[in-house]
Design an enzyme around this catalytic site. Sequence first.
Site, mmCIF file in Angstrom:
data_model
loop_
_atom_site.group_PDB
_atom_site.id
_atom_site.type_symbol
_atom_site.label_atom_id
_atom_site.label_comp_id
_atom_site.label_asym_id
_atom_site.label_seq_id
_atom_site.Cartn_x
_atom_site.Cartn_y
_atom_site.Cartn_z
ATOM 1 C CB SER A 96 -0.968 0.004 1.188
ATOM 2 O OG SER A 96 -2.076 -0.828 0.924
ATOM 3 C CE LYS A 99 -4.538 2.008 -0.663
ATOM 4 N NZ LYS A 99 -3.974 0.666 -0.542
ATOM 5 C CB SER A 153 -4.348 1.346 3.643
ATOM 6 O OG SER A 153 -3.472 1.027 2.597
#
Length: 380
Positions: A96, A99, A153
């Site tokens: 993640s 991101k 997330s």
Amino acid sequence: MPGTAGAVTPRGVAEAVACPRPAVAPVQGVPRLTPPPESPGARLVGGDQLATSGLAIPSSAPLPPAVTATSWVVADLDSGAVVGACGAHEYATPASVQKLLLAATMLGRLDPQQIVTVNDADMQYEPGSSSAGLVEGGQYTVETLWLGLLLVSGNDAANVLARLGGGAAGAEGGVQEMNAQAKKLGAFQTHAVTPSGLDAPGQFTTAYDLALIARACFADAAFRRYALTKQAQIPAQPLKQREGFQIQNQNSLIEQYPGALGGKTGYTDLSRHTYVGAAERNGRRLVVTLLGAEHAPQLGWEQGAALLDWGFAQPATASVGRLVDPAEFVVAPSPSPVDPAMPSAAEAHARKTAPPAIALGAAAACVVLATALRRRRRRS
């Protein structure tokens, strides 16, 4: 015991010096990344001392703390100096922390007050993975989506934001924009396949590239505000009979590390624990990126905090390399969706620095980029 940087060979690639790591039992049954073909010159981006799979620290520095991360970078957000690194250019999968690339790409393009309706495609993500709790048909501001992305997330939020930023091409176009942004930043070893960082074939990054991406994020005032937000409200959706609820920031650094500026956590079975965090101390801002970590004996953010402590203990002049400036590169569209980043960007840079009559292939162009970078360092 004093630290050491990898000795540079005649070819400019440093010999590996083992990075300090705690003794931990290997995790069984975990798939491993198949890295893309090595691009000549990729490891030289940022400096010769970073061209090693091992440790790169100033010769006068003490050894950094032992962490389970397979690669990491500590760098100055303002000067761009790389204070220390372990396998800075080693390929890994992001989970993640990808991101952050989505944020670096889309934050300046999307109106935070725009109201967006979530559709069915936005809700297509791995069952059981992290989400912001969005509901199909629900309506949310873009700012709420950013908070859902960065605090908890949310893979659902990532899909929506990629779709919005991708225009007519939708989320796939958003991922294409992310890859274009990576090249603009000089993150030539990064290739996104999913906007969220959920694992997919051909998706990879490096600790060095993550530092470039994080630097771009922390240059954005909205990102800095979101990254330090401790809790936020996901609004009720009356038409969907869904009540509102509160989300909490999952990055413990902001609560437990003095001067924390925020960051991003990540985890998948393939990637293991990944982490990006930044902090300010006495007017100096450092960022740490780490990949491939295990949760014991320290959590990812705790490993990041230990490396930040080590970095702040080094003088401001300490450096084994630098984060390149996007203005150094001329980027052309990529011909390949598989391993596009370094060859196409390097070829474009080579066209700028080499005689125009010379026709260069991708591999030769990377060599030209490496040469150009070394010449630039000699002039600085």
